[in-house]
Design a protein around this motif. Structure first.
Motif, PDB file in Angstrom:
ATOM      1  N   GLY A 197       0.802  -1.207   0.000  1.00  0.00           N
ATOM      2  CA  GLY A 197       0.000   0.000   0.000  1.00  0.00           C
ATOM      3  C   GLY A 197       0.837   1.261   0.000  1.00  0.00           C
ATOM      4  O   GLY A 197       2.009   1.262   0.415  1.00  0.00           O
ATOM      5  N   GLY A 198       0.241   2.340  -0.447  1.00  0.00           N
ATOM      6  CA  GLY A 198       0.907   3.642  -0.452  1.00  0.00           C
ATOM      7  C   GLY A 198       0.402   4.518   0.678  1.00  0.00           C
ATOM      8  O   GLY A 198      -0.170   4.048   1.661  1.00  0.00           O
ATOM      9  N   ASP A 199       0.595   5.819   0.525  1.00  0.00           N
ATOM     10  CA  ASP A 199       0.129   6.756   1.548  1.00  0.00           C
ATOM     11  C   ASP A 199      -1.396   6.836   1.521  1.00  0.00           C
ATOM     12  O   ASP A 199      -2.015   6.758   0.457  1.00  0.00           O
ATOM     13  CB  ASP A 199       0.720   8.140   1.291  1.00  0.00           C
ATOM     14  CG  ASP A 199       2.227   8.169   1.515  1.00  0.00           C
ATOM     15  OD1 ASP A 199       2.696   7.403   2.373  1.00  0.00           O
ATOM     16  OD2 ASP A 199       2.919   8.950   0.826  1.00  0.00           O
ATOM     17  N   PRO A 200      -2.039   7.001   2.670  1.00  0.00           N
ATOM     18  CA  PRO A 200      -3.510   7.046   2.720  1.00  0.00           C
ATOM     19  C   PRO A 200      -4.064   8.228   1.929  1.00  0.00           C
ATOM     20  O   PRO A 200      -3.448   9.301   1.866  1.00  0.00           O
ATOM     21  CB  PRO A 200      -3.811   7.179   4.217  1.00  0.00           C
ATOM     22  CG  PRO A 200      -2.578   6.716   4.912  1.00  0.00           C
ATOM     23  CD  PRO A 200      -1.438   7.068   4.014  1.00  0.00           C
ATOM     24  N   LEU A 201      -5.233   8.039   1.351  1.00  0.00           N
ATOM     25  CA  LEU A 201      -5.896   9.106   0.616  1.00  0.00           C
ATOM     26  C   LEU A 201      -6.428  10.175   1.566  1.00  0.00           C
ATOM     27  O   LEU A 201      -6.329  11.375   1.296  1.00  0.00           O
ATOM     28  CB  LEU A 201      -7.055   8.518  -0.208  1.00  0.00           C
ATOM     29  CG  LEU A 201      -7.928   9.518  -0.962  1.00  0.00           C
ATOM     30  CD1 LEU A 201      -7.133  10.185  -2.082  1.00  0.00           C
ATOM     31  CD2 LEU A 201      -9.172   8.846  -1.525  1.00  0.00           C
ATOM     32  N   LEU A 202      -7.008   9.740   2.690  1.00  0.00           N
ATOM     33  CA  LEU A 202      -7.581  10.661   3.664  1.00  0.00           C
ATOM     34  C   LEU A 202      -6.631  10.835   4.842  1.00  0.00           C
ATOM     35  O   LEU A 202      -5.880   9.917   5.203  1.00  0.00           O
ATOM     36  CB  LEU A 202      -8.935  10.146   4.162  1.00  0.00           C
ATOM     37  CG  LEU A 202      -9.993   9.861   3.090  1.00  0.00           C
ATOM     38  CD1 LEU A 202     -11.280   9.396   3.735  1.00  0.00           C
ATOM     39  CD2 LEU A 202     -10.241  11.085   2.221  1.00  0.00           C
TER      40      LEU A 202
END
Length: 775
Positions: free
Chosen positions: A584-589
């Motif tokens: 996973g990458g950085d969170p959207l929220l």
């Protein structure tokens, strides 16, 4: 000769292609043997829609259980038939008795909830109970039961498929009449005169004399029919764990591992025994839980003599046992022990069994016996994909325990040691005994069962027309939960004995497992979820103060932080083709605050409370806030409220937009959580696991959309399994570091790759720090 068809959905949505495998099985005249005929496999496309040519069916034997109006319990063997979104219950098999009329009918609507209640003692037999209820009115309930956990799992899958069929028809608008019928089904207020109309006095048809005198207690024929051409044996979680397992010994084909990641801590060694067993996970689970001493004597040298003391909520029991120490030590005094067993089945079908030493008032220390303590241990059972063309089911069985004896270090180096005379060694040897026992008893995989889950593809035009004319406007739980106060001519007890002798085959549908690719998702892929035409606002978390403060460093406690998504594995761009997952990458929220409330009972719509930050001036200025309210059952109850904010409004045409403004059924099918215990007691880590969970299918979720926010109220107490796990977690919560990731499951090509919606790390939360909501 009978033919069954197992259906596997590729995309999980209505209208997607499904893989269909046809097989034939025959049964001989001998009731104790089942012969398997020639099988053939092919693939073809099947669609859900009413205007297509195929529809999904499940049918087989179940027990209908309940209590009638005069307080008598009933347990009747019934033939259950699921066709699309419609359900019928028969007294006899309609395939063998053409023209027979169902004793119950109903439809499966969007508000149907299906919960596995676990194991229950019914008339001298252990059954696995499934409960149906309406999420809008939980007083509408009904129960069926199966003889094995595997059959219960497959029936739950069948009802899940039926709910997808209902959702698809509703979204497609198959016909105005169907859509109106489904909308009418949601409202279940008042009495049910139409139940009696279409089922001919339904309330009088449930009881069949006294029912079966003794329940058949036989394991299922869970013959494998695997279609994957790969064979994968590895970690199957969706979060990256810190364990470093090293194989230190191999004994009788069983590998013994030691976790060397924390070997210098001085807290003892965490070890596990791992074996590949020629059986599916359901069969192995039944063998481990079985208390029959004559069977346990064949594989268990330590806990062969077990006696059930008490059982709770279907997923937890306490057992008492004795053993002769002459096989382990030179001491001759008899030993006894008490331990608890708690089991959980994941949504992917894997089992976890936790075993803790216990004390119980019904079994105080016994004269002539020395009370000993059994090491805490866990069983993990996971079915594996087998090579193409293989008909042999396989599963990976792992037993894990912590050892504090110095003899372990000498034994793993092949030195002369007394470790082989200890209880930990006897526990590790259970895996080897289990493997040999199942290998020597192939009939465990093909014993006669009283029930079956079968499926096939039928002509939609026939099924839908038949049911439309019946004007079915009652949910299935309305039909199955009817009162039972008298018998009738249509239901005679003599058929129960006939149904006991059925020899029916259960297909084992395996889902593909593939290796995980450790690649990070690029951030621009997720940015399409927000409206790029609107300038971003600065989301400053310092403007919002929750009850829990933001942690300063890893040593801080009773706080939260927001980790990146690199510790979680999510679906990659090619997931529909190769099941590949990526990091996973950085969170959207952005996580802006965490509240920790103490409440008298589970409380929804927290966002409307005056003290909630959503109601603050700063909160009202944010483009969008996602509020996740985790309702924790305890004494008192707690609410852990997570607030996630976006810098732009949600793009209404994106997957997030469809989720925010979509139906509850769509949200239930997509809202996903990935847990990970980063730091804490290893038994809690195994209980929680690292597998992604669709929360809407595991527990009751309620959604509240208003203004600039969406609130998701997650009622953890609505599931007995979730209650038992959260109870264990709360016992160790002050020493736990927990990571959670939330996301929306991607099921279509254009929705991939997935992205992390938000994350949170909870550092050693203290229960007493919770603040009363209405204080």
């Amino acid at each position: 000769m009978e033919t069954t068809t197992a259906v596997k959905m590729a995309g999980g949505e209505g209208g997607q292609e499904k893989e269909v495998s046809d097989g034939s099985s025959g049964s001989s005249g001998n009731e104790n043997k089942t012969s398997v005929g020639h099988r053939r496999t092919h693939s073809r496309g099947v669609s859900y829609g009413g205007d297509e040519k195929g529809i999904f069916e499940y049918f087989g034997w179940v027990y209908h259980i309940g209590v009638n109006s005069i307080g008598h319990e009933y347990c009747n063997l019934r033939f259950l038939f699921i066709r699309g979104k419609y359900v019928e219950m028969y007294k006899r098999d309609p395939h063998e008795n053409p023209g027979i009329r169902p004793i119950r009918k109903g439809v499966i609507g969007p508000t149907l909830m299906v919960e596995e209640l676990g194991r229950r003692k019914v008339r001298n037999g252990d059954l696995y109970v499934i409960q149906f209820y309406n999420r809008l009115d939980e007083s509408k309930k009904g129960e069926i039961a199966c003889s094995t956990a595997g059959e219960a799992r497959k029936w739950m899958e069948a009802f899940d498929y039926a709910k997808q069929q209902a959702e698809y028809e509703l979204s497609r608008g198959v016909s105005t009449r169907n859509k109106l019928n489904m909308e009418a089904d949601i409202d279940l207020e008042g009495h049910r005169p139409r139940v009696r109309r279409y089922a001919h006095g339904l309330k009088k048809l449930i009881r069949i004399g006294q029912g079966p005198e003794m329940l058949l207690r036989q394991t299922s024929n869970l013959d494998g029919n695997c279609t994957s051409d790969g064979f994968f044996e590895g970690e199957s979680g969706d979060a990256i764990e810190a364990h470093k397992w090293k194989c230190v010994r191999t004994v009788n084909g069983v590998r013994i591992f030691e976790d060397i990641a924390d070997s210098k801590s001085g807290k003892g060694a965490l070890v596990k025994a791992v074996a590949l067993v020629d059986a599916n996970a359901d069969t192995v689970f039944e063998v481990i839980l079985n208390l029959d001493r004559h069977k346990r004597y064949e594989w268990d040298m330590l806990t062969g003599d077990l006696e059930l003391i008490d059982s709770y909520d279907g997923h937890y029991d306490v057992v008492y046992g004795t053993y002769d120490p002459k096989y382990l030590t030179r001491w001759q005094s008899k030993r006894d022990f008490v331990f608890s067993r708690q089991w959980v089945r994941g949504q992917e079908g894997a089992y976890t069994i936790l075993q803790f030493p216990a004390v119980h008032k019904k079994r105080p220390p016994r004269s002539g016996y020395r009370r000993t303590t059994i090491n805490p241990s866990t069983w993990e059972i996971r079915s594996l994909n087998t090579p193409m063309g293989s008909n042999t089911a396989k599963c990976l069985v792992t037993q894990m325990l912590e050892i504090h004896t110095a003899g372990w270090c000498r034994w793993k180096k092949n030195s002369c040691s007394k470790f082989e005379k200890t209880i930990p060694f006897a526990l590790l040897s259970q895996v080897s005994g289990l493997k040999e026992y199942i290998g020597a008893n192939p009939s465990l995989n093909c014993q006669v069962s009283t029930m079956v889950v079968q499926s096939k593809v039928s002509d939609v035009s026939t099924s839908s027309c038949e049911f439309e004319d019946l004007e079915l406007q009652d949910e299935f739980y309305d039909a199955i939960a009817g009162d039972s106060s008298s018998s009738s001519e249509d239901e005679e007890s003599e058929d129960d004995a006939d149904n006991k002798e059925k020899k029916i085959k259960l297909k084992n549908v395996s889902w593909a497992i593939s290796s995980l690719a450790l690649k990070r998702v690029s951030a621009p892929v997720a940015n399409k979820e927000l409206d790029p035409s609107v300038p971003p606002v600065d989301v400053d978390a310092s403007q919002f103060n929750g009850i829990l403060h933001k942690g300063k460093d890893e040593a801080d406690s009773n706080c939260w932080t927001s980790p990146s998504g690199r510790g979680f594995m999510i679906r990659g761009k090619t997931y529909l083709k190769d099941n590949g997952k990526v990091m996973g990458g950085d969170p959207l929220l952005k996580l802006i605050a965490v509240d920790w409330f103490k409440v008298d009972k589970a409380t929804d719509k927290i966002a409307l409370h005056p003290r909630c930050l959503v109601q603050s001036d700063a909160g009202k200025k944010l483009p969008f806030i996602l509020v996740v309210n985790l309702e924790v059952p305890a004494k008192p109850n707690y609410s852990l409220v997570l607030y996630y904010a976006s810098e732009r409004p949600v793009n209404k045409n994106s997957l997030l937009g469809k989720f925010v403004d979509g139906t509850d059924m769509f949200r239930d099918a997509r809202f996903k959580l990935i847990p990970s215990i980063v730091e804490g007691y290893w038994m809690v880590k195994r209980a929680v696991g690292t597998k992604a969970c669709l929360l809407g299918k595991a527990v009751t979720c309620r959604y509240f959309r208003q203004d600039n926010f969406l609130e998701i109220d997650v009622d953890i107490g609505s599931s007995s399994v979730a209650r038992s796990v959260i109870g264990l977690v709360l016992g160790y919560v002050t020493s736990l570091v927990v990571d959670l990731a939330i996301l929306i499951e991607a099921k279509e090509e254009e929705e991939l790759p997935e992205y992390i919606l938000g994350t949170v790390r909870l550092n050693r939360v203290r229960l007493e720090s919770a603040v009363p909501l209405d204080a």
